[in-house]
Write a protein that holds these residues in place. Structure first.
Motif, PDB file in Angstrom:
ATOM      1  N   PHE A   1      34.805  54.825  68.603  1.00  0.00           N
ATOM      2  CA  PHE A   1      35.715  55.909  68.964  1.00  0.00           C
ATOM      3  C   PHE A   1      34.940  57.225  69.028  1.00  0.00           C
ATOM      4  CE2 PHE A   1      38.201  52.610  67.078  1.00  0.00           C
ATOM      5  CZ  PHE A   1      39.430  52.634  67.714  1.00  0.00           C
ATOM      6  N   VAL A   2      35.337  58.071  69.953  1.00  0.00           N
ATOM      7  CA  VAL A   2      34.809  59.432  70.009  1.00  0.00           C
ATOM      8  C   VAL A   2      35.728  60.389  69.265  1.00  0.00           C
ATOM      9  CG1 VAL A   2      34.208  61.350  71.544  1.00  0.00           C
ATOM     10  CG2 VAL A   2      33.657  59.006  72.208  1.00  0.00           C
ATOM     11  N   ASP A   3      37.027  60.125  69.359  1.00  0.00           N
ATOM     12  CA  ASP A   3      38.030  61.029  68.797  1.00  0.00           C
ATOM     13  C   ASP A   3      38.492  60.535  67.429  1.00  0.00           C
ATOM     14  OD1 ASP A   3      41.319  61.513  68.742  1.00  0.00           O
ATOM     15  OD2 ASP A   3      40.112  63.253  69.296  1.00  0.00           O
ATOM     16  N   LEU A   4      38.419  61.411  66.437  1.00  0.00           N
ATOM     17  CA  LEU A   4      38.805  61.053  65.079  1.00  0.00           C
ATOM     18  C   LEU A   4      40.291  60.739  64.980  1.00  0.00           C
ATOM     19  CD1 LEU A   4      37.417  60.914  62.257  1.00  0.00           C
ATOM     20  CD2 LEU A   4      38.273  63.217  61.855  1.00  0.00           C
ATOM     21  N   GLY A   5      41.124  61.497  65.696  1.00  0.00           N
ATOM     22  CA  GLY A   5      42.556  61.271  65.653  1.00  0.00           C
ATOM     23  C   GLY A   5      42.955  59.926  66.225  1.00  0.00           C
ATOM     24  N   ARG A   6      42.332  59.518  67.326  1.00  0.00           N
ATOM     25  CA  ARG A   6      42.674  58.217  67.915  1.00  0.00           C
ATOM     26  C   ARG A   6      42.228  57.081  67.004  1.00  0.00           C
ATOM     27  NH1 ARG A   6      44.486  57.436  72.773  1.00  0.00           N
ATOM     28  NH2 ARG A   6      43.756  59.472  73.464  1.00  0.00           N
ATOM     29  N   ARG A   7      41.080  57.244  66.357  1.00  0.00           N
ATOM     30  CA  ARG A   7      40.643  56.218  65.410  1.00  0.00           C
ATOM     31  C   ARG A   7      41.648  56.087  64.263  1.00  0.00           C
ATOM     32  NH1 ARG A   7      35.328  55.951  61.521  1.00  0.00           N
ATOM     33  NH2 ARG A   7      36.197  57.935  60.820  1.00  0.00           N
ATOM     34  N   LEU A   8      42.186  57.229  63.806  1.00  0.00           N
ATOM     35  CA  LEU A   8      43.183  57.203  62.749  1.00  0.00           C
ATOM     36  C   LEU A   8      44.431  56.437  63.190  1.00  0.00           C
ATOM     37  CD1 LEU A   8      44.155  58.070  59.957  1.00  0.00           C
ATOM     38  CD2 LEU A   8      44.879  60.256  60.975  1.00  0.00           C
ATOM     39  N   ASP A   9      44.831  56.592  64.448  1.00  0.00           N
ATOM     40  CA  ASP A   9      45.985  55.854  64.966  1.00  0.00           C
ATOM     41  C   ASP A   9      45.763  54.343  64.839  1.00  0.00           C
ATOM     42  OD1 ASP A   9      47.276  58.203  65.652  1.00  0.00           O
ATOM     43  OD2 ASP A   9      46.598  58.161  67.737  1.00  0.00           O
ATOM     44  N   PHE A  10      44.573  53.888  65.221  1.00  0.00           N
ATOM     45  CA  PHE A  10      44.263  52.459  65.150  1.00  0.00           C
ATOM     46  C   PHE A  10      44.188  51.995  63.691  1.00  0.00           C
ATOM     47  CE2 PHE A  10      43.604  52.975  69.505  1.00  0.00           C
ATOM     48  CZ  PHE A  10      43.324  51.766  70.118  1.00  0.00           C
ATOM     49  N   LEU A  11      43.671  52.845  62.829  1.00  0.00           N
ATOM     50  CA  LEU A  11      43.582  52.520  61.409  1.00  0.00           C
ATOM     51  C   LEU A  11      44.979  52.333  60.813  1.00  0.00           C
ATOM     52  CD1 LEU A  11      41.847  52.318  58.783  1.00  0.00           C
ATOM     53  CD2 LEU A  11      42.117  54.811  58.580  1.00  0.00           C
ATOM     54  N   LEU A  12      45.877  53.271  61.085  1.00  0.00           N
ATOM     55  CA  LEU A  12      47.239  53.196  60.555  1.00  0.00           C
ATOM     56  C   LEU A  12      47.991  51.992  61.119  1.00  0.00           C
ATOM     57  CD1 LEU A  12      48.163  56.993  60.719  1.00  0.00           C
ATOM     58  CD2 LEU A  12      47.858  55.629  58.638  1.00  0.00           C
ATOM     59  N   ALA A  13      47.617  51.564  62.313  1.00  0.00           N
ATOM     60  CA  ALA A  13      48.266  50.400  62.931  1.00  0.00           C
ATOM     61  C   ALA A  13      47.742  49.086  62.367  1.00  0.00           C
ATOM     62  CB  ALA A  13      48.066  50.439  64.441  1.00  0.00           C
ATOM     63  N   GLY A  14      46.749  49.148  61.464  1.00  0.00           N
ATOM     64  CA  GLY A  14      46.223  47.933  60.846  1.00  0.00           C
ATOM     65  C   GLY A  14      45.266  47.156  61.711  1.00  0.00           C
ATOM     66  N   LEU A  15      44.647  47.806  62.720  1.00  0.00           N
ATOM     67  CA  LEU A  15      43.756  47.105  63.639  1.00  0.00           C
ATOM     68  C   LEU A  15      42.303  47.084  63.185  1.00  0.00           C
ATOM     69  CD1 LEU A  15      45.223  48.269  67.058  1.00  0.00           C
ATOM     70  CD2 LEU A  15      45.527  46.083  65.894  1.00  0.00           C
ATOM     71  N   GLY A  16      42.038  47.572  62.002  1.00  0.00           N
ATOM     72  CA  GLY A  16      40.679  47.555  61.477  1.00  0.00           C
ATOM     73  C   GLY A  16      40.585  48.411  60.235  1.00  0.00           C
ATOM     74  N   TRP A  17      39.384  48.466  59.671  1.00  0.00           N
ATOM     75  CA  TRP A  17      39.128  49.326  58.524  1.00  0.00           C
ATOM     76  C   TRP A  17      38.037  50.314  58.910  1.00  0.00           C
ATOM     77  CZ3 TRP A  17      34.483  50.008  55.897  1.00  0.00           C
ATOM     78  CH2 TRP A  17      33.447  49.150  56.262  1.00  0.00           C
ATOM     79  N   CYS A  18      37.927  51.397  58.165  1.00  0.00           N
ATOM     80  CA  CYS A  18      36.863  52.363  58.458  1.00  0.00           C
ATOM     81  C   CYS A  18      36.648  53.297  57.278  1.00  0.00           C
ATOM     82  CB  CYS A  18      37.174  53.169  59.719  1.00  0.00           C
ATOM     83  SG  CYS A  18      38.528  54.334  59.528  1.00  0.00           S
ATOM     84  N   ARG A  19      35.644  54.120  57.416  1.00  0.00           N
ATOM     85  CA  ARG A  19      35.384  55.188  56.449  1.00  0.00           C
ATOM     86  C   ARG A  19      35.911  56.488  57.054  1.00  0.00           C
ATOM     87  NH1 ARG A  19      31.488  52.631  53.217  1.00  0.00           N
ATOM     88  NH2 ARG A  19      30.353  50.991  54.344  1.00  0.00           N
ATOM     89  N   MET A  20      36.738  57.182  56.299  1.00  0.00           N
ATOM     90  CA  MET A  20      37.345  58.420  56.778  1.00  0.00           C
ATOM     91  C   MET A  20      37.009  59.567  55.838  1.00  0.00           C
ATOM     92  SD  MET A  20      39.152  58.170  59.626  1.00  0.00           S
ATOM     93  CE  MET A  20      40.456  59.413  59.572  1.00  0.00           C
ATOM     94  N   PRO A  21      36.936  60.811  56.378  1.00  0.00           N
ATOM     95  CA  PRO A  21      36.724  61.968  55.505  1.00  0.00           C
ATOM     96  C   PRO A  21      37.840  62.042  54.454  1.00  0.00           C
ATOM     97  CG  PRO A  21      36.441  62.581  57.804  1.00  0.00           C
ATOM     98  CD  PRO A  21      37.002  61.194  57.801  1.00  0.00           C
ATOM     99  N   GLU A  22      37.422  62.194  53.204  1.00  0.00           N
ATOM    100  CA  GLU A  22      38.388  62.165  52.106  1.00  0.00           C
ATOM    101  C   GLU A  22      39.463  63.239  52.252  1.00  0.00           C
ATOM    102  OE1 GLU A  22      37.995  61.482  47.354  1.00  0.00           O
ATOM    103  OE2 GLU A  22      36.930  63.222  48.175  1.00  0.00           O
ATOM    104  N   HIS A  23      39.066  64.415  52.735  1.00  0.00           N
ATOM    105  CA  HIS A  23      40.042  65.500  52.826  1.00  0.00           C
ATOM    106  C   HIS A  23      41.129  65.200  53.847  1.00  0.00           C
ATOM    107  CE1 HIS A  23      37.254  66.507  56.131  1.00  0.00           C
ATOM    108  NE2 HIS A  23      38.275  67.141  56.680  1.00  0.00           N
ATOM    109  N   LEU A  24      40.837  64.331  54.821  1.00  0.00           N
ATOM    110  CA  LEU A  24      41.837  63.995  55.840  1.00  0.00           C
ATOM    111  C   LEU A  24      42.791  62.897  55.375  1.00  0.00           C
ATOM    112  CD1 LEU A  24      39.894  64.016  59.240  1.00  0.00           C
ATOM    113  CD2 LEU A  24      41.539  65.687  58.402  1.00  0.00           C
ATOM    114  N   VAL A  25      42.274  61.933  54.616  1.00  0.00           N
ATOM    115  CA  VAL A  25      43.112  60.788  54.258  1.00  0.00           C
ATOM    116  C   VAL A  25      43.790  60.942  52.905  1.00  0.00           C
ATOM    117  CG1 VAL A  25      41.786  59.193  55.681  1.00  0.00           C
ATOM    118  CG2 VAL A  25      41.150  59.518  53.287  1.00  0.00           C
ATOM    119  N   ALA A  26      43.460  61.983  52.153  1.00  0.00           N
ATOM    120  CA  ALA A  26      44.070  62.150  50.825  1.00  0.00           C
ATOM    121  C   ALA A  26      45.600  62.097  50.878  1.00  0.00           C
ATOM    122  CB  ALA A  26      43.583  63.445  50.180  1.00  0.00           C
TER     123      ALA A  26
END
Length: 306
Positions: A221-246
């Protein structure tokens, strides 16, 4: 002078419109009424239009006069900005400050600092761009940005002056519905090999630094927000900035993923730098922004190792 037009003529025109009469305009501008009348007459003759209807007790703006008053205000405002920019440039302030940031940089302190910059340097032209991973450094090298806030991997290049601002904690997370949450133990590399890892990558160099990649099933992914969409949809796992996912961890929309012998955890947080080219020193405004941001990041972000 602009052709047969002068800024003084426009100033007189606007002042008459604001005060309501030639005599009131003369008092504000500290000129005789006859001088005001003469200025208007010269302006009308030069432009070939009638600005005021003089048939009544007081001159009134004609239809074209009303339109041209609006145009005069724009010209005077632009002239004022022109003079202000020239003045601050004489004092060492750059005429424009271009800033670029990578997606992992926390934005809240940056927003507050840019707001304060606007107050401190009200006539400074500022351009701002958000980039994919590695994009802020590229804009810096092309000369499109004077100051970049970015991750520099694998190390700081020799031709860049980089000030460490903070450590960006990247935490492994997954949606509650993802199969990895059912393990009941830390995930091993073999466990992760079976699942998609959502990776933020540099679009110009997708096979570049592979920080934190644990398997071969990778979606980029290039866009952090789109990657977050896929993460929340359960389509994979990833490492995210702590301040964003807290907040997402707090409300249960994401859960921490514990990884056995995680090399990224052992390496600690990534360093976010304020970067500039060694051969292109910052002006006064750039140095001010850098100092202000450094203080804000120190106050807002816990930079201890993970």
């Amino acid at each position: 002078m602009i052709g047969n037009l002068t800024l003084d003529q426009l100033r007189v025109l606007v002042t008459i419109a604001e005060t309501g009469s030639f005599s009131a305009a003369g008092r504000r501008l500290r000129r005789a009424q006859s001088a005001i009348s003469q200025t208007v007459a010269v302006l009308e003759a030069a432009q070939g239009v009638t600005l005021f209807d003089r048939s009544g007790h007081r001159p009134r703006l004609t239809e074209i006069g009303n339109v041209l008053v609006g145009q005069a205000r724009l010209v005077l405002a632009n002239a004022g900005r022109f003079e202000a920019m020239a003045a601050v440039t004489r004092e060492g302030v750059e005429p424009e400050l271009a800033v670029a940031i990578d997606p992992l940089v926390p934005t809240a302190p940056l927003i507050e600092s840019l707001r304060a910059l606007r107050d401190a340097f009200p006539h400074l032209a500022v351009s701002f761009s958000t980039e994919g991973l590695g994009g802020a450094e590229r804009r810096l090298r092309r000369g499109d940005a004077a100051l970049s806030f970015c991750i520099l991997l694998p190390s700081v290049p020799d031709d860049i002056r980089a000030l460490p601002l903070l450590g960006a904690r990247l935490v492994p997370v997954v949606a509650p519905s993802h199969p990895l949450t059912q393990l009941g133990r830390p995930a091993t590399r073999a466990d992760l090999e079976e699942h998609v890892q959502l990776v933020l990558s540099d679009p110009s160099d997708p096979e570049g630094p592979r920080h934190g990649i644990m398997g071969t099933r990778v979606w980029r992914f290039v866009d952090l927000g789109r990657r977050l969409d896929f993460l929340l949809a359960g389509l994979g796992w990833c490492r995210m900035p702590e301040h964003l996912v807290a907040p997402l961890l707090s409300d249960g929309r994401l859960v921490p993923l514990v990884i056995d012998d995680d090399p990224a955890r052992l390496a600690g947080p990534l360093t976010v730098y304020a970067a500039q080219m060694c051969d292109r020193p910052l002006g006064r405004a750039g140095r001010w922004l850098l100092g202000d941001l450094q203080a804000r990041f120190e106050d807002a972000i816990d930079c201890r190792p993970v």
